[in-house]
Design a protein around this motif. Structure first.
Motif, PDB file in Angstrom:
ATOM      1  N   VAL A  23      40.223  38.568  25.886  1.00 52.87           N
ATOM      2  CA  VAL A  23      39.317  37.158  27.572  1.00 52.87           C
ATOM      3  C   VAL A  23      40.050  36.428  26.762  1.00 52.87           C
ATOM      4  N   GLY A  24      39.573  35.889  25.952  1.00 54.28           N
ATOM      5  CA  GLY A  24      40.465  34.234  25.551  1.00 54.28           C
ATOM      6  C   GLY A  24      41.572  33.966  25.329  1.00 54.28           C
ATOM      7  N   CYS A  25      42.434  35.371  25.319  1.00 48.21           N
ATOM      8  CA  CYS A  25      44.292  35.734  25.152  1.00 48.21           C
ATOM      9  C   CYS A  25      44.640  35.481  26.281  1.00 48.21           C
ATOM     10  N   THR A  26      43.655  35.853  27.496  1.00 47.33           N
ATOM     11  CA  THR A  26      44.445  36.134  28.602  1.00 47.33           C
ATOM     12  C   THR A  26      44.229  34.219  28.873  1.00 47.33           C
ATOM     13  N   LEU A  27      43.517  33.938  28.772  1.00 44.75           N
ATOM     14  CA  LEU A  27      43.824  32.387  29.215  1.00 44.75           C
ATOM     15  C   LEU A  27      44.935  32.085  29.116  1.00 44.75           C
ATOM     16  N   ALA A  28      45.176  31.658  28.503  1.00 47.01           N
ATOM     17  CA  ALA A  28      46.633  31.062  28.072  1.00 47.01           C
ATOM     18  C   ALA A  28      47.769  32.455  28.340  1.00 47.01           C
ATOM     19  N   MET A  29      47.583  33.666  29.408  1.00 46.14           N
ATOM     20  CA  MET A  29      48.828  34.375  29.277  1.00 46.14           C
ATOM     21  C   MET A  29      49.352  34.284  30.442  1.00 46.14           C
TER      22      MET A  29
ATOM     23  N   CYS B  82      29.777  39.167  29.296  1.00 50.83           N
ATOM     24  CA  CYS B  82      30.439  39.539  30.213  1.00 50.83           C
ATOM     25  C   CYS B  82      30.389  40.276  31.280  1.00 50.83           C
ATOM     26  N   LEU B  83      29.650  40.352  31.793  1.00 51.51           N
ATOM     27  CA  LEU B  83      29.458  40.096  33.280  1.00 51.51           C
ATOM     28  C   LEU B  83      30.519  39.457  34.669  1.00 51.51           C
ATOM     29  N   SER B  84      29.860  38.025  33.837  1.00 47.89           N
ATOM     30  CA  SER B  84      31.132  36.759  34.026  1.00 47.89           C
ATOM     31  C   SER B  84      32.047  37.426  34.256  1.00 47.89           C
ATOM     32  N   ASP B  85      33.172  37.424  32.668  1.00 46.04           N
ATOM     33  CA  ASP B  85      34.386  37.821  32.702  1.00 46.04           C
ATOM     34  C   ASP B  85      35.031  38.710  34.272  1.00 46.04           C
ATOM     35  N   ALA B  86      33.931  39.618  34.106  1.00 45.12           N
ATOM     36  CA  ALA B  86      34.362  41.173  34.888  1.00 45.12           C
ATOM     37  C   ALA B  86      34.262  40.774  36.703  1.00 45.12           C
ATOM     38  N   ALA B  87      33.559  40.408  36.954  1.00 44.69           N
ATOM     39  CA  ALA B  87      33.438  39.142  37.900  1.00 44.69           C
ATOM     40  C   ALA B  87      35.014  38.505  37.890  1.00 44.69           C
ATOM     41  N   ALA B  88      35.210  37.323  36.684  1.00 43.94           N
ATOM     42  CA  ALA B  88      36.215  37.266  37.227  1.00 43.94           C
ATOM     43  C   ALA B  88      37.573  37.657  37.297  1.00 43.94           C
ATOM     44  N   TYR B  89      37.928  38.923  36.732  1.00 48.44           N
ATOM     45  CA  TYR B  89      39.046  39.765  36.834  1.00 48.44           C
ATOM     46  C   TYR B  89      38.528  40.709  37.920  1.00 48.44           C
ATOM     47  N   CYS B  90      38.165  40.970  38.444  1.00 50.71           N
ATOM     48  CA  CYS B  90      37.940  41.774  40.075  1.00 50.71           C
ATOM     49  C   CYS B  90      38.344  40.986  40.763  1.00 50.71           C
ATOM     50  N   LEU B  91      37.544  39.632  41.227  1.00 50.08           N
ATOM     51  CA  LEU B  91      38.030  38.698  42.573  1.00 50.08           C
ATOM     52  C   LEU B  91      39.379  38.272  41.793  1.00 50.08           C
TER      53      LEU B  91
ATOM     54  N   PRO C  99      40.571  28.167  45.808  1.00 45.13           N
ATOM     55  CA  PRO C  99      39.145  28.290  46.161  1.00 45.13           C
ATOM     56  C   PRO C  99      39.308  29.142  44.642  1.00 45.13           C
ATOM     57  N   TYR C 100      39.704  30.487  44.944  1.00 48.48           N
ATOM     58  CA  TYR C 100      39.399  31.670  43.803  1.00 48.48           C
ATOM     59  C   TYR C 100      39.912  31.638  42.508  1.00 48.48           C
ATOM     60  N   VAL C 101      41.052  30.752  42.226  1.00 47.70           N
ATOM     61  CA  VAL C 101      41.962  29.934  41.356  1.00 47.70           C
ATOM     62  C   VAL C 101      40.342  29.710  41.020  1.00 47.70           C
ATOM     63  N   GLN C 102      40.191  28.116  41.042  1.00 48.96           N
ATOM     64  CA  GLN C 102      38.627  28.145  40.313  1.00 48.96           C
ATOM     65  C   GLN C 102      37.366  28.415  40.345  1.00 48.96           C
ATOM     66  N   ALA C 103      37.547  29.793  40.948  1.00 52.53           N
ATOM     67  CA  ALA C 103      36.777  30.379  40.864  1.00 52.53           C
ATOM     68  C   ALA C 103      37.433  31.521  39.751  1.00 52.53           C
ATOM     69  N   VAL C 104      37.806  31.582  39.320  1.00 45.15           N
ATOM     70  CA  VAL C 104      38.224  32.449  38.470  1.00 45.15           C
ATOM     71  C   VAL C 104      37.995  31.363  37.241  1.00 45.15           C
ATOM     72  N   ARG C 105      38.861  30.857  36.982  1.00 45.98           N
ATOM     73  CA  ARG C 105      38.419  29.570  35.681  1.00 45.98           C
ATOM     74  C   ARG C 105      37.207  29.445  35.909  1.00 45.98           C
ATOM     75  N   GLY C 106      36.226  29.447  36.682  1.00 47.74           N
ATOM     76  CA  GLY C 106      34.978  28.750  36.313  1.00 47.74           C
ATOM     77  C   GLY C 106      34.214  30.080  35.120  1.00 47.74           C
ATOM     78  N   LEU C 107      33.935  31.593  35.551  1.00 44.81           N
ATOM     79  CA  LEU C 107      33.560  32.185  35.578  1.00 44.81           C
ATOM     80  C   LEU C 107      34.172  33.014  34.164  1.00 44.81           C
ATOM     81  N   LEU C 108      35.293  32.636  34.210  1.00 43.85           N
ATOM     82  CA  LEU C 108      35.942  33.243  32.662  1.00 43.85           C
ATOM     83  C   LEU C 108      35.256  32.104  31.636  1.00 43.85           C
ATOM     84  N   ILE C 109      34.949  30.687  31.861  1.00 47.55           N
ATOM     85  CA  ILE C 109      35.391  29.547  31.010  1.00 47.55           C
ATOM     86  C   ILE C 109      33.840  29.682  30.430  1.00 47.55           C
ATOM     87  N   THR C 110      32.513  30.142  31.726  1.00 46.35           N
ATOM     88  CA  THR C 110      31.290  30.634  31.531  1.00 46.35           C
ATOM     89  C   THR C 110      30.975  31.683  30.203  1.00 46.35           C
ATOM     90  N   GLY C 111      31.556  32.599  30.810  1.00 46.42           N
ATOM     91  CA  GLY C 111      32.164  34.564  29.850  1.00 46.42           C
ATOM     92  C   GLY C 111      31.992  33.653  27.802  1.00 46.42           C
TER      93      GLY C 111
END
Length: 245
Positions: free
Chosen positions: A30-36, A141-150, A87-99
């Motif tokens: 999951v952490g690698c995907t932030l920089a990919m 895990c649920l936070s990250d999965a929600a980010a990817y699904c979004l 907005p959806y990019v901001q939401a994805v960032r926040g969910l991934l960092i929270t996870g």
């Protein structure tokens, strides 16, 4: 008779180590995907019929939009300030960092709650810490999965819109999304393994079954021969007869 707790630990410790490795591998993915790069990819051109085939790729990630031509020349435009990002990019960032933050706290608690470590208190306290760590990992895990699904939802929506309007680019799902979903599944699997070790270790029925099996083994090998109720009654009758005489 031997105790059942060491027998239970024989499988609990390897299982807890396996769950921790699944957590580390999952959060690393999951952490690698932030920089990919190449979260979404669109291809333009590439049709035959001319002497020179011109192909262009448009791809985006969480931080920039890029254009790449057939000569491997890449031009990127970084996203501006926070309030100008979609907005959806901001939401994805926040969910991934929270996870990731929840996963980091869960990993620290997991080190304290595992049986192979010397810190964390008694067995009951360690089990509580391990269950708390599993809860943190599950929420992350649920936070990250929600980010990817979004993000996948927006990519699919843009793709369907491009089918209706050929002037729009139709993006496809990139490699980081598959890697992130796989990492989230590994984290979820690690939560299941750790919860199973705590629940099975605290189940009195399982311990009673182990004790019963060990008793039968000892009786079969002759270490603890079974006592016959009839023989005890005969001994009591003989002692009573002697006293009466």
């Amino acid at each position: 008779m031997r105790e059942a707790r060491p027998v239970t630990r024989m499988w609990r410790r390897p299982a807890q180590i396996l769950g921790l490795m699944l957590w580390i591998l999952g959060w690393g993915s999951v952490g690698c995907t932030l920089a990919m790069d190449h979260w979404r990819v669109a291809q333009a051109g590439g049709r035959a019929g001319s002497s020179v085939v011109v192909i262009a790729w448009y791809w985006s990630d969480l931080w920039k939009d890029c254009y790449e031509d057939s000569t491997a020349l890449v031009n990127c435009v970084d996203f501006g300030v926070l309030w100008t990002v979609k907005p959806y990019v901001q939401a994805v960032r926040g969910l991934l960092i929270t996870g990731l933050c929840l996963g980091s706290m869960g990993t620290v608690l997991a080190f304290l709650g595992m049986e192979c470590t010397r810190v964390g208190g008694d067995q009951r306290s360690k089990d509580g810490l391990l269950m708390t760590a599993a809860a943190f990992h599950l929420l992350g895990c649920l936070s990250d999965a929600a980010a990817y699904c979004l993000y996948i939802n927006r990519v699919v929506a843009a793709f369907l819109h491009s089918k209706a309007d050929p002037s729009e680019l139709g993006y496809e799902i990139g490699t980081p999304l598959y890697l992130g979903l796989t990492g989230s599944f590994l984290v979820f699997l690690g939560c299941g393994v750790h919860c199973a070790t705590v629940c099975r270790g605290n189940n009195p029925e399982s311990e009673h079954l182990v004790v019963s099996l060990m008793r039968e083994k000892d009786e079969f090998t002759g270490k603890n021969p079974p006592k016959n109720k009839d023989s005890r009654s005969v001994c009591v009758y003989e002692v009573t007869s002697v006293v009466m005489v």
